[in-house]
Design a protein around this motif. Structure first.
Motif, PDB file in Angstrom:
ATOM      1  N   MET A   1      -6.354  11.759  -1.109  1.00 35.71           N
ATOM      2  CA  MET A   1      -5.889  10.671  -0.269  1.00 35.71           C
ATOM      3  C   MET A   1      -4.421  10.423  -0.514  1.00 35.71           C
ATOM      4  N   ILE A   2      -3.663  10.279   0.599  1.00 37.23           N
ATOM      5  CA  ILE A   2      -2.242   9.958   0.523  1.00 37.23           C
ATOM      6  C   ILE A   2      -2.101   8.491   0.890  1.00 37.23           C
ATOM      7  N   GLY A   3      -1.572   7.676  -0.020  1.00 31.74           N
ATOM      8  CA  GLY A   3      -1.460   6.246   0.213  1.00 31.74           C
ATOM      9  C   GLY A   3      -0.014   5.798   0.275  1.00 31.74           C
ATOM     10  N   ASN A   4       0.269   4.879   1.195  1.00 28.39           N
ATOM     11  CA  ASN A   4       1.594   4.279   1.310  1.00 28.39           C
ATOM     12  C   ASN A   4       1.515   2.843   0.808  1.00 28.39           C
ATOM     13  N   ARG A   5       2.075   2.603  -0.364  1.00 34.68           N
ATOM     14  CA  ARG A   5       2.009   1.264  -0.957  1.00 34.68           C
ATOM     15  C   ARG A   5       2.837   0.243  -0.181  1.00 34.68           C
ATOM     16  N   GLY A   6       3.723   0.726   0.706  1.00 39.65           N
ATOM     17  CA  GLY A   6       4.569  -0.190   1.471  1.00 39.65           C
ATOM     18  C   GLY A   6       3.955  -0.646   2.770  1.00 39.65           C
ATOM     19  N   SER A   7       2.764  -0.145   3.136  1.00 38.67           N
ATOM     20  CA  SER A   7       2.145  -0.509   4.413  1.00 38.67           C
ATOM     21  C   SER A   7       1.403  -1.821   4.311  1.00 38.67           C
ATOM     22  N   GLY A   8       1.393  -2.569   5.433  1.00 37.79           N
ATOM     23  CA  GLY A   8       0.533  -3.744   5.547  1.00 37.79           C
ATOM     24  C   GLY A   8       0.901  -4.853   4.585  1.00 37.79           C
ATOM     25  N   LYS A   9      -0.059  -5.771   4.410  1.00 34.87           N
ATOM     26  CA  LYS A   9       0.190  -6.977   3.606  1.00 34.87           C
ATOM     27  C   LYS A   9      -0.770  -7.107   2.430  1.00 34.87           C
ATOM     28  N   LYS A  10      -1.827  -6.297   2.402  1.00 32.31           N
ATOM     29  CA  LYS A  10      -2.870  -6.499   1.401  1.00 32.31           C
ATOM     30  C   LYS A  10      -2.467  -5.946   0.044  1.00 32.31           C
ATOM     31  N   ASP A  11      -3.188  -6.394  -0.975  1.00 27.65           N
ATOM     32  CA  ASP A  11      -2.974  -5.943  -2.350  1.00 27.65           C
ATOM     33  C   ASP A  11      -3.295  -4.460  -2.444  1.00 27.65           C
ATOM     34  N   GLY A  12      -2.245  -3.628  -2.639  1.00 28.66           N
ATOM     35  CA  GLY A  12      -2.425  -2.185  -2.641  1.00 28.66           C
ATOM     36  C   GLY A  12      -3.329  -1.700  -3.759  1.00 28.66           C
ATOM     37  N   SER A  13      -3.214  -2.272  -4.950  1.00 26.71           N
ATOM     38  CA  SER A  13      -4.030  -1.820  -6.075  1.00 26.71           C
ATOM     39  C   SER A  13      -5.509  -2.115  -5.839  1.00 26.71           C
ATOM     40  N   GLN A  14      -5.800  -3.264  -5.250  1.00 23.21           N
ATOM     41  CA  GLN A  14      -7.192  -3.606  -4.950  1.00 23.21           C
ATOM     42  C   GLN A  14      -7.765  -2.662  -3.905  1.00 23.21           C
ATOM     43  N   GLN A  15      -6.984  -2.368  -2.863  1.00 25.19           N
ATOM     44  CA  GLN A  15      -7.437  -1.449  -1.827  1.00 25.19           C
ATOM     45  C   GLN A  15      -7.670  -0.052  -2.392  1.00 25.19           C
ATOM     46  N   SER A  16      -6.791   0.383  -3.290  1.00 27.61           N
ATOM     47  CA  SER A  16      -6.949   1.705  -3.908  1.00 27.61           C
ATOM     48  C   SER A  16      -8.251   1.788  -4.695  1.00 27.61           C
ATOM     49  N   ARG A  17      -8.609   0.697  -5.395  1.00 31.15           N
ATOM     50  CA  ARG A  17      -9.863   0.687  -6.153  1.00 31.15           C
ATOM     51  C   ARG A  17     -11.069   0.762  -5.210  1.00 31.15           C
ATOM     52  N   GLY A  63       3.021   4.799  10.921  1.00 33.71           N
ATOM     53  CA  GLY A  63       4.050   5.688  10.392  1.00 33.71           C
ATOM     54  C   GLY A  63       3.501   6.621   9.324  1.00 33.71           C
ATOM     55  N   THR A  64       2.634   6.091   8.474  1.00 35.09           N
ATOM     56  CA  THR A  64       1.977   6.913   7.446  1.00 35.09           C
ATOM     57  C   THR A  64       1.076   7.955   8.083  1.00 35.09           C
ATOM     58  N   GLN A  65       0.268   7.524   9.069  1.00 34.02           N
ATOM     59  CA  GLN A  65      -0.623   8.460   9.749  1.00 34.02           C
ATOM     60  C   GLN A  65       0.174   9.591  10.407  1.00 34.02           C
ATOM     61  N   SER A  66       1.298   9.237  11.008  1.00 32.18           N
ATOM     62  CA  SER A  66       2.133  10.222  11.692  1.00 32.18           C
ATOM     63  C   SER A  66       2.736  11.227  10.714  1.00 32.18           C
ATOM     64  N   ALA A  67       3.195  10.734   9.558  1.00 30.68           N
ATOM     65  CA  ALA A  67       3.795  11.626   8.561  1.00 30.68           C
ATOM     66  C   ALA A  67       2.775  12.625   8.035  1.00 30.68           C
ATOM     67  N   VAL A  68       1.563  12.147   7.733  1.00 29.84           N
ATOM     68  CA  VAL A  68       0.512  13.044   7.238  1.00 29.84           C
ATOM     69  C   VAL A  68       0.094  14.023   8.330  1.00 29.84           C
ATOM     70  N   ALA A  69      -0.040  13.535   9.565  1.00 32.07           N
ATOM     71  CA  ALA A  69      -0.392  14.418  10.677  1.00 32.07           C
ATOM     72  C   ALA A  69       0.655  15.505  10.866  1.00 32.07           C
ATOM     73  N   GLY A  70       1.929  15.167  10.613  1.00 31.87           N
ATOM     74  CA  GLY A  70       2.988  16.168  10.742  1.00 31.87           C
ATOM     75  C   GLY A  70       2.821  17.326   9.784  1.00 31.87           C
ATOM     76  N   ALA A  71       2.220  17.058   8.623  1.00 30.43           N
ATOM     77  CA  ALA A  71       1.980  18.124   7.648  1.00 30.43           C
ATOM     78  C   ALA A  71       0.712  18.906   7.956  1.00 30.43           C
TER      79      ALA A  71
END
Length: 302
Positions: A1-17, A63-71
């Motif tokens: 999984m490729i995660g962008n910690r700068g996206s959205g407003k939610k707590d990134g660490s909680q979402q990662s868990r 933007g994250t989805q687009s970058a990953v799709a580009g690869a």
């Protein structure tokens, strides 16, 4: 999984868990690779392909989805989509779920669909490309986000602030099937998201479902008429032919009077050199969608 910690407003660490708990143990190997720099996302996804992963999941906004799709476009590696941004048009178009929890359920019970993507020069895009007013709206939005935080209200407010500052329309030529059309306009919007056009009451969604671009060229040349169009869209009133010329095609060239132009693509912006070559790459991205999905929104189920 490729995660962008700068996206959205939610707590990134909680979402990662939450994501790790849902997926780890359900696959042969799980790896989480995160960054807070958008320019690193594509290289992380490319490295995942080189490392032999069968599925690369993008967690973040469009933007994250687009970058990953580009690869991943043009490869056999499958893409999973976890929405984590403000609008999440790509996730909504695919019907994978509007929350991380719903999208995780999709990943665990999915089928593969080959979908179309857009390309401008060497950049892949999933939802839209635009010239003129919108790239400047993005610049304004970044400043508003930094001061007030990310929200839809802040995004819409940035539209009004940016349009108030615009003065000079563009002179451009659109070349389709050997024919040239000339326009004076403040905004060109090349759409690949049927969901987005439907949401704003604009023509072209069916053309997108049929594998085309919907190229919307604003008839308004000045900020005030554009502002009126923006208000109509914000309050749910269809703009359609009264506000935009529509071109339907899967291949075109746009030439502007300036050699370099700021181009917005899926919420990001890049300075590029005119003329701009755009084409639809048909069925070039393999995406995981709900197992019971039978729609043709973006491609054909395998």
């Amino acid at each position: 999984m490729i995660g962008n910690r700068g996206s959205g407003k939610k707590d990134g660490s909680q979402q990662s868990r939450i994501i790790r708990d849902a997926l780890e143990g359900k696959v042969a190997e799980f790896a989480l690779r995160e960054t807070d720099r958008g320019d690193q996302l594509m290289s992380l996804a490319r490295q995942a392909v080189e490392d032999g992963f069968d599925i690369v999941v993008a967690y973040g906004g469009d933007g994250t989805q687009s970058a990953v799709a580009g690869a991943l476009a043009g490869t056999r590696t499958m893409m999973g989509v976890l929405p984590g941004g403000t609008f999440n048009y790509f996730a909504r178009d695919l019907g994978v779920g509007e929350t991380v929890e719903d999208a995780l359920e999709t990943l665990l019970d999915a089928r593969v669909k080959s979908v179309d993507v857009g390309q401008i020069e060497n950049l892949i895009f999933l939802n839209n490309v635009s010239l003129g007013a919108y790239p400047h709206i993005l610049k304004t939005r970044e400043g508003i986000y930094k001061r007030w935080g990310r929200s839809r209200v802040a995004a819409y407010w940035s539209v009004l602030v940016a349009l108030r500052r615009l003065r000079n329309p563009m002179q451009l030529t659109a070349k389709v099937d050997g024919q040239s059309r000339h326009f004076t306009t403040a905004l060109v919007f090349v759409a690949r998201s049927a969901y987005q056009l439907d949401a704003f009451g604009l023509d072209g969604a069916e053309a997108i479902r049929d594998g085309q671009f919907a190229v919307l060229i604003a008839k308004a040349r000045r900020p005030l008429p554009l502002l009126r169009s923006a208000f109509r869209l914000a309050f749910g009133f269809s703009a359609k032919d009264s506000d935009f010329d529509l071109i339907v095609t899967d291949n075109l060239v746009i030439e502007t009077g300036k050699r370099q132009q700021l181009v917005a693509h899926d919420g990001e912006k890049t300075r590029m050199v005119s003329p701009f070559h755009l084409r639809v790459r048909h069925g070039d991205l393999r995406v995981l969608v709900p197992a019971d999905d039978v729609s043709k929104t973006r491609g054909v189920a395998e």
